[in-house]
Design an enzyme around this catalytic site. Structure first.
Site, PDB file in Angstrom:
ATOM      1  N   GLU A   1      36.703  38.215  29.250  1.00  0.00           N
ATOM      2  CA  GLU A   1      37.121  37.100  29.569  1.00  0.00           C
ATOM      3  C   GLU A   1      36.729  35.696  28.969  1.00  0.00           C
ATOM      4  OE1 GLU A   1      35.792  36.053  33.829  1.00  0.00           O
ATOM      5  OE2 GLU A   1      37.435  34.693  33.944  1.00  0.00           O
TER       6      GLU A   1
ATOM      7  N   CYS B   1      38.186  35.519  36.568  1.00  0.00           N
ATOM      8  CA  CYS B   1      39.007  34.517  37.255  1.00  0.00           C
ATOM      9  C   CYS B   1      39.952  33.750  36.359  1.00  0.00           C
ATOM     10  CB  CYS B   1      38.036  33.469  37.845  1.00  0.00           C
ATOM     11  SG  CYS B   1      37.021  34.243  38.957  1.00  0.00           S
TER      12      CYS B   1
ATOM     13  N   ASN C   1      43.194  39.720  40.285  1.00  0.00           N
ATOM     14  CA  ASN C   1      41.610  40.121  39.913  1.00  0.00           C
ATOM     15  C   ASN C   1      40.747  40.278  40.980  1.00  0.00           C
ATOM     16  OD1 ASN C   1      39.138  39.941  38.452  1.00  0.00           O
ATOM     17  ND2 ASN C   1      38.904  37.889  38.815  1.00  0.00           N
ATOM     18  N   GLU C   2      40.029  39.265  41.319  1.00  0.00           N
ATOM     19  CA  GLU C   2      39.060  39.239  42.433  1.00  0.00           C
ATOM     20  C   GLU C   2      39.581  38.398  43.750  1.00  0.00           C
ATOM     21  OE1 GLU C   2      35.406  37.130  41.945  1.00  0.00           O
ATOM     22  OE2 GLU C   2      34.384  38.761  41.582  1.00  0.00           O
TER      23      GLU C   2
HETATM   24  O1  AHR Z   1      32.385  37.554  35.168  1.00  0.00           O
HETATM   25  C1  AHR Z   1      32.384  36.380  35.665  1.00  0.00           C
HETATM   26  C2  AHR Z   1      33.411  35.894  36.915  1.00  0.00           C
HETATM   27  O2  AHR Z   1      32.880  36.755  37.825  1.00  0.00           O
HETATM   28  C3  AHR Z   1      34.906  36.614  36.869  1.00  0.00           C
HETATM   29  O3  AHR Z   1      35.519  35.667  36.270  1.00  0.00           O
HETATM   30  C4  AHR Z   1      35.034  36.852  38.146  1.00  0.00           C
HETATM   31  O4  AHR Z   1      36.111  37.955  38.166  1.00  0.00           O
HETATM   32  C5  AHR Z   1      33.738  37.223  39.041  1.00  0.00           C
HETATM   33  O5  AHR Z   1      33.843  36.383  40.215  1.00  0.00           O
END
Ligand code: AHR
Length: 663
Positions: free
Chosen positions: A53, A249, A380-381
């Site tokens: 990321e 994110c 993603n999350e």
């Molecule tokens: O790894 C850091 C962040 O943690 C990532 O962007 C997200 O997916 C998670 O909340």
């Protein structure tokens, strides 16, 4: 009387001795039995991979080797990174011009005017917390320039050390009013951790400049617009099964405007629109106002990186939702089509023939062969019903056109809260191949959850442990450390992942990269400054698991139970069909040496010479740092076995790998 006393005393001593020896006997652990001839399950080649990321200066300022920050003047404050060194008299100036609709993806450029007789004007770029320069290394400078007729300007390009010395120079003489790219290479005369680039304009008239760039020539594979070789090497050394990109994110954006849009990251570098990085303002305690995304490292480069390091590519796409910790903005369901189309087009970009619309672009970028994309993450999350209704629409459309693509869904940010439970319930009505679970938890959680997957449903989706890292303080604390307690606890947990390889098919530590002067989130797997990089203790744990993956899991039992923390010992066993080796992994989280007998149940003969690798630290707060990068690192040693019964002392606070070859 004396006799009575002696008798009594002898009796007491005797009973203490018997008690002591019985106690010793009670402590002698039962043998650990490894059933070699009946493997439990296959271990997928994708088992251990990488999560990339663009956080902590991972792309710009990190693996993307560009040294100039804000090279196209597109940051919200367009002079960020640039300093005007000398303006002579009031008539020379530096303007930022915005051509707006005439160039929507790269609207701004700089106009420099030097009045006759002034003959001196220079600007400097500070790089990403300085520029790392290596003595005798070649550097490639390039710039887009346009000069109206009548202007006569020469560029002197110099590298200036932190102390102000000149450590490299070249010159460029642009001509003509059409925008043209000019290149000049030169060799640095000295190393410096925080150098800057000075461009002096000599002559008279006006010059327009854009895309001011400086790359080291020694990028990974020597590619122009390339990646930092030391960082890619650290990734390649992991022998990763997959590369997940671009996050995290960053995929979501804090609102949808700044979500990751892969189509804007391919093609000519100067046409890729620079946008703010969502980590720029995320943490008040680690504000990074100069953090943007140039997308010099874009989707083509990610696919190429995955190919280079032998990893399956796993792109994650925005599902029509921005980060739910931030704006939680969503696209209405009836406007989701462009997002779904992005997913379909991405598959064509990666796999389509050169005569397809997107396959053609890949071909023009230099890769006529497909990238062989098999996995795709949707969101993603994310969490809640909004996510699952959007996921369902993606799944429906993608499965019609590309039934073989394996889809990955999310489960939210936590491995065990109500959001997670509702995600598990919602997923029962959907058909992802893999489900992404995230755990940012204290070290104790990792040790206590080594059994997490022992009772998972064997008839459902597979698990992608997509983001995990033990947090020494708490999640998002700037005081979290990559210490041995965290790494050892992750190793204990990972024995549980490996033992359940029939359910757990992919795993990756997160985040991956951090610049020591530009980070927002800690802990991270690999840290670096502008010149050097190192693997944390956690990196070596990941590396030992990945490099000693094996192809099948074996039963490894003590008193018929898996090794999940008995006396602080966690263990797992694998077999590698390719090398014909048994691979034992033992994690001792206790402060005592553990003397275990291991019995290999196999009809085959064991080769006496075996390879033992030990990663250990006497201190749980031990860690590697940029100044001391190898305090904790694996030590290899050949060892001799006396058959199938192995006496195996496991050091306190250690992670041991033993590779045993069968004849
Ligand atoms: O790894 C850091 C962040 O943690 C990532 O962007 C997200 O997916 C998670 O909340």
């Amino acid at each position: 009387m004396e006799n009575m006393f002696t008798k009594k005393f002898t009796l007491i001593i005797l009973s203490i001795a018997i008690g002591f020896s019985m106690n010793l006997f009670a402590q002698k652990p039962q043998p650990i039995v490894v059933n070699v001839d009946k493997p439990k399950a296959d271990i997928k080649p994708t088992m251990w991979g990488i999560f990339f990321e663009d956080i902590n200066f991972a792309a710009d300022g990190g693996i993307y080797a560009e040294l100039v920050k804000n090279r196209s003047f597109e940051f919200n404050k367009p002079r960020t990174g640039w300093k005007i060194d000398e303006i002579s008299k009031d008539s020379s100036h530096f303007l930022i011009i915005n051509r707006g609709k005439l160039n929507e993806t790269n609207p701004r450029f700089a106009r420099i005017t030097i009045k006759e007789g002034t003959n001196k004007f220079s600007i400097s770029n500070s790089g990403f917390r300085g520029m790392g320069i290596k003595q005798n290394n070649k550097y490639n400078f390039s710039i887009l320039a346009s000069l109206p007729t009548g202007s006569n300007i020469r560029l002197r390009v110099e590298l200036i050390s932190e102390k102000g010395e000149k450590i490299g120079e070249t010159s460029v003489i642009p001509a003509g009013k059409d925008w043209k790219k000019y290149d000049a290479g030169f060799v640095a005369t000295k190393s410096d951790l925080r150098a800057s680039l000075r461009i002096s304009f000599e002559g008279t008239g006006t010059i327009d400049i854009d895309m001011v760039s400086l790359f080291p020539a020694d990028t990974w594979k020597g590619r122009p617009n390339g990646l930092r070789a030391d960082l890619v090497q650290l990734l390649a050394d992991l022998k990763p099964g997959f590369l997940r990109f671009p996050g995290g994110c960053i995929v979501e954006g804090y609102d949808l405007r700044v979500r990751y849009q892969w189509k804007k990251t391919i093609g000519n570098v100067e046409d890729r629109e620079t946008i703010i990085n969502r980590w720029n303002t995320e943490f008040a305690h680690r504000l990074t106002p100069d953090y943007y995304q140039s997308f010099g490292l874009g989707f083509f480069e990610y696919f190429q990186l995955a190919e280079d390091i032998g990893a399956e590519p796993l792109p994650i796409l925005n599902c029509g939702m921005a980060c739910q910790f931030n704006s939680a903005e969503v696209v209405p369901l009836d406007q989701l089509d462009p997002y779904i189309q992005d997913a379909l087009d991405l598959i064509e970009f990666a796999n389509g023939a050169p005569d397809t619309k997107w396959g053609k672009i890949r071909t023009q970028m230099g890769h006529p062969l497909p990238f062989n994309l098999k996995l795709l993450g949707i969101g993603n999350e994310q969490w809640g019903p909004q996510y699952f209704e959007r996921y369902a629409l993606f799944e429906k459309a993608i499965k019609v056109k590309y039934p073989d693509i394996k889809l990955v869904s999310g489960t939210g940010p936590s491995p065990d809260d109500d959001l997670f439970k509702s995600a598990v319930a919602a997923l029962k009505n959907l058909n992802p191949s893999l489900v992404d679970e995230h755990y940012y938890r204290p070290p104790s959680w990792f040790r206590e959850n080594a059994t997490r997957y022992d009772n998972y449903d064997r008839n459902s989706y597979k698990i992608f442990a997509g983001e995990y890292a033990a947090q020494s303080v708490f999640t998002c604390s700037p005081d979290n450390k990559n210490n041995w307690d965290c790494a050892l606890s992750e190793a204990a947990f990972m024995t549980g992942l490996e033992r359940n390889a029939d359910v757990v098919n992919m795993c990756s530590y997160a985040p991956l990269f951090a610049h020591v002067d530009g980070w927002q989130w800690t802990p991270d797997l690999i840290w670096y400054n502008n010149l050097t990089s190192y693997g944390t203790t956690n990196y070596y744990v990941q590396k030992l698991f990945s490099n000693n993956k094996g192809t099948q899991v074996l039963n490894m039992l003590q008193e018929n139970k898996p090794m999940t923390g008995q006396n602080g010992l966690y263990a797992t066993a694998a077999f590698d069909k390719q090398t014909n080796e048994i691979i034992l992994k033992l994690v001792n989280t206790s402060d005592k040496i553990q003397n275990n007998s291991i019995v290999l149940q196999t009809s085959k003969k064991v080769t006496p010479k075996a390879m033992l690798t030990v990663l250990k630290s006497e201190r749980l707060d031990g860690m590697n740092t940029i100044d001391n990068p190898e305090v904790i690192k694996p030590v290899n040693q050949e060892t001799t076995l006396k058959g199938k019964n192995i006496e195996m002392p496991v050091a306190p606070y250690s992670f041991t790998v033993l590779r045993i070859k069968l004849q």
